[in-house]
Design a protein around this motif. Sequence first.
Motif, PDB file in Angstrom:
ATOM      1  N   SER A  71       0.841  -1.125   0.079  1.00  0.00           N
ATOM      2  CA  SER A  71      -0.053  -0.146   0.047  1.00  0.00           C
ATOM      3  C   SER A  71       0.814   1.102   0.015  1.00  0.00           C
ATOM      4  O   SER A  71       1.703   1.337   0.794  1.00  0.00           O
ATOM      5  CB  SER A  71      -1.017  -0.016   1.240  1.00  0.00           C
ATOM      6  N   PHE A 122       2.257   4.836   0.751  1.00  0.00           N
ATOM      7  CA  PHE A 122       2.243   5.795   1.943  1.00  0.00           C
ATOM      8  C   PHE A 122       1.701   7.022   1.538  1.00  0.00           C
ATOM      9  O   PHE A 122       1.091   8.005   2.509  1.00  0.00           O
ATOM     10  CB  PHE A 122       3.630   5.888   2.725  1.00  0.00           C
ATOM     11  N   THR A 123       1.792   7.379   0.268  1.00  0.00           N
ATOM     12  CA  THR A 123       1.029   8.501  -0.321  1.00  0.00           C
ATOM     13  C   THR A 123       0.867   8.382  -1.640  1.00  0.00           C
ATOM     14  O   THR A 123       1.320   7.447  -2.500  1.00  0.00           O
ATOM     15  CB  THR A 123       1.804   9.843  -0.065  1.00  0.00           C
ATOM     16  N   ALA A 154       8.081  10.722   3.366  1.00  0.00           N
ATOM     17  CA  ALA A 154       8.480   9.252   3.723  1.00  0.00           C
ATOM     18  C   ALA A 154       9.125   9.056   4.979  1.00  0.00           C
ATOM     19  O   ALA A 154       8.820   8.255   5.867  1.00  0.00           O
ATOM     20  CB  ALA A 154       9.447   8.658   2.534  1.00  0.00           C
ATOM     21  N   HIS A 188       6.368   9.487   7.492  1.00  0.00           N
ATOM     22  CA  HIS A 188       5.703   8.421   7.794  1.00  0.00           C
ATOM     23  C   HIS A 188       6.293   7.551   8.429  1.00  0.00           C
ATOM     24  O   HIS A 188       5.574   6.859   9.000  1.00  0.00           O
ATOM     25  CB  HIS A 188       5.214   8.062   6.231  1.00  0.00           C
TER      26      HIS A 188
END
Length: 179
Positions: free
Chosen positions: A99, A101-102, A171, A174
């Motif tokens: 998935s 992260f953005t 990143a 995150h």
Amino acid sequence: MQGNDILSSQPAWLDEAELAGIRSKMPLIYVEAVPVRIDHLGRVERVGLLLTPQADGRLARAIVSGRVLYGERVRDALWRHLSKDLGPDSDPQIPADPSPFTVVEYFPDDRSGFTDPRQHAVSLVFLVPISGEVAPSESSLAFSWLTVEEACSITIASEMSGGQDRIIRMAMAHAGVLP
């Protein structure tokens, strides 16, 4: 038919004229990966950046990036681009259910802060641990592992283009290690 069989039975590459025509009419889907080295607890210790030549002749640092091909799964596109750019022994650790992260939108103008003069592109961005040996290939000149602080520095940001420096900071935020 397996996923890779579907890809091998269908033409997936476009010549430059076809690609230019499509880029002028619709957004393309990309995957981008921020390569990282992690410690035994999964904390990011190093960030990997490529050194690539730009169309205008200058050099820039970059993350791994590339198009998703017709019929290609996102995880397969991630694996293909990571293996191509970092070498076959890089051993990217793609999760069982990747998935992003953005999601980032690139435009030919500066409306989003992410720019690509060639096109409108929608990019799924992943943080990917790398456990093997990196040997940059294809169009990359070099690869460097940087500390989180170095990767987020103004100096490195000035060596990146298109807003990818912002992706590095996103990143690290995150991952919970933004300096």
